[in-house]
Design an enzyme around this catalytic site. Structure first.
Site, PDB file in Angstrom:
ATOM      1  N   CYS A 146       0.031   3.073  33.208  1.00  0.00           N
ATOM      2  CA  CYS A 146      -0.137   3.864  34.434  1.00  0.00           C
ATOM      3  C   CYS A 146      -0.439   2.993  35.652  1.00  0.00           C
ATOM      4  O   CYS A 146      -1.589   2.823  36.044  1.00  0.00           O
ATOM      5  CB  CYS A 146      -1.235   4.899  34.270  1.00  0.00           C
ATOM      6  SG  CYS A 146      -1.263   6.076  35.664  1.00  0.00           S
ATOM      7  N   CYS A 179       2.952   9.970  37.793  1.00  0.00           N
ATOM      8  CA  CYS A 179       1.603   9.446  37.984  1.00  0.00           C
ATOM      9  C   CYS A 179       0.849  10.416  38.882  1.00  0.00           C
ATOM     10  O   CYS A 179       1.098  10.471  40.092  1.00  0.00           O
ATOM     11  CB  CYS A 179       1.644   8.059  38.617  1.00  0.00           C
ATOM     12  SG  CYS A 179      -0.008   7.388  38.910  1.00  0.00           S
TER      13      CYS A 179
END
Length: 450
Positions: A200, A379
């Site tokens: 991430c 995200c």
């Protein structure tokens, strides 16, 4: 796999597993054969193991209980996106952890051992205890390696409660992030992001935005200077979102240096050293330092016959099947794969049904299906308390937004997206995704493929 813990010759039963089954799999048998072997019981492994079993059942060709096996010696399974919430004071870290054995339904076998070596030419693996396990099809969902030693002084700094150094990238350290942010009254707060592939890639700045907001709301904002020291060339990989985030950074008075990669930490002198793009180094004084370690492929995958030159499992970016025809019964998804997209749970939610459909088709007909992965990932980028930028994109870093037609441009920060991250997504994860009942943008509905 969540943690590379010492292996043991046991199979943990999920929900009241039968004694006879435990006795069978705890035996000293040196070889066993399964229809589908899944390596790793993280987000990808649990999801795809359940989806594969359910897919065969839906086709009227059900597998037998125990035909799908998952190998992972970890004691716990973690919802890792929750660690940012912990660092932001929005939850306890125990909220984002479950005993791994409790997450397996009775029809999925769990062998609590880790893989040591792959032998694709014989469709088998060996475990760290020396056990040989064979398969018809293999799915590798083992995650990646966080290289804590990749930054000199980082492990020692994280272990020192008074160092001012913390990280949201582990269960053990995420609560220290909240402590350090709450304790800081003045000085220099530096937030870092390493060069290269990480889990991430938006997370390093999420915690920065949350800290900025907390400093402002608590009256400390004028006494704390925040800098984002980023090993990458821009705020974000997708230009649209990067431009919006950089404008927000300037608006909020946050400093930034790009192509500055954290290489060492001197806690005694409260100094961090960064390597610049030209190879030179620069030292920066800190009062608080949020460190993100470099990451890479796991050692037992790197150098194995199924890995590419960089150490990732080499799969076709559309089908998730291994690129070598002789390894056509091998698939991979998630962080351990070579897929050229951001490594996130959102990516896994889209990859799992594609992999499942193609694995089912190969086992059923010998050929892959029409299912193709377009690189979708997301995200949910926290930018403060009560606001979030929901970035969604596909291969080529092209935006692929699910809500733009209803709510408008997703480069705009919204409260509803904040509650997706804080409230909805953790619930979906524990109640749907790990059971194989969540399919990315399709939600609870399994995609249909022509």
């Amino acid at each position: 796999m969540s943690n590379m813990l010492p292996a043991c010759r046991r199979v943990t039963g999920p929900r009241a597993r039968q004694t006879v089954a435990l006795a069978r799999y705890a035996s000293t048998s040196t070889k066993e054969k399964f229809r589908v072997l899944v390596v790793g019981a993280g987000s990808g492994g649990l999801t795809v193991a359940n989806q594969i079993y359910n897919r065969f059942k839906a086709a009227g060709k059900p597998l037998n209980a125990g035909d799908v096996v998952v190998l992972d010696a970890a004691d716990y399974h973690y919802y890792q996106p929750g660690w940012t919430l912990v660092g932001s004071g929005l939850g306890s870290k125990t909220d984002f952890r479950r005993p791994l054995a409790s997450l397996f339904p009775p029809h999925i076998t769990h062998i609590a051992e880790n893989v040591k070596s792959f032998y694709p030419e014989s469709s088998s693996v060996t475990t760290t205890s020396g056990r040989t396990i064979s398969y018809d099809s293999l799915v590798v969902a083992a995650g990646l390696k966080i290289n804590w030693d990749g930054i000199a002084g980082l492990p020692q700094a994280l272990a020192d409660p008074s160092s001012g150094v913390s990280s949201i990238y582990s269960y053990d350290t995420c609560s220290k992030v909240q402590h350090d942010i709450d304790a800081l009254q003045s000085g220099n707060a530096i937030f870092t992001q390493p060069v290269g592939i990480i889990k991430c890639p938006g997370a390093p700045q999420k915690i920065m935005w949350m800290a900025w907001d907390k400093f402002q709301k608590s009256g400390r904002g004028n006494n704390i200077k925040i800098d984002f020291m980023n090993g990458m060339p821009s705020m974000f990989s997708v230009k649209k979102y990067s431009d919006a985030l950089n404008a927000l950074r300037i608006e909020r008075g946050i400093g930034a240096e790009f192509q500055h990669n954290l290489v060492s930490i001197d806690v005694a002198n409260r100094q961090a050293t960064f390597k610049k793009g030209d190879g030179s180094t620069v030292d920066r004084d800190f009062t608080l330092l949020h460190a993100v370690p470099p990451m890479g492929p796991l050692d037992f995958i790197k150098g194995s016959p199924i890995a590419d030159s960089a150490g990732w499992v080499e799969v076709d970016e559309a089908t998730l099947r291994h690129v070598k025809p002789e390894f056509g019964n091998i698939f991979a998804l998630g962080d351990c794969s070579s897929l050229p997209t951001s490594k996130t749970i959102a990516a896994i939610t889209s990859q799992a049904p594609i992999l499942t459909e193609n694995l089912f088709s190969v086992m059923d007909t010998g050929k892959v299906s029409s299912a193709k992965y377009d690189g979708y990932t997301s995200c949910p980028l926290l930018t403060g308390y009560g606001e979030l930028m929901l970035t969604e994109f596909k291969y080529g870093f092209v935006p692929k937004e699910s809500f733009a037609n209803y709510l408008g441009d997703q480069a705009k920060r919204r409260r509803i997206f904040y509650h997706f991250k804080k409230d909805l997504f953790p619930w979906v994860y524990w109640s749907r995704m790990v059971d194989g009942k969540w399919f990315g943008p399709s939600g609870p509905f399994r995609p249909k493929f022509v």
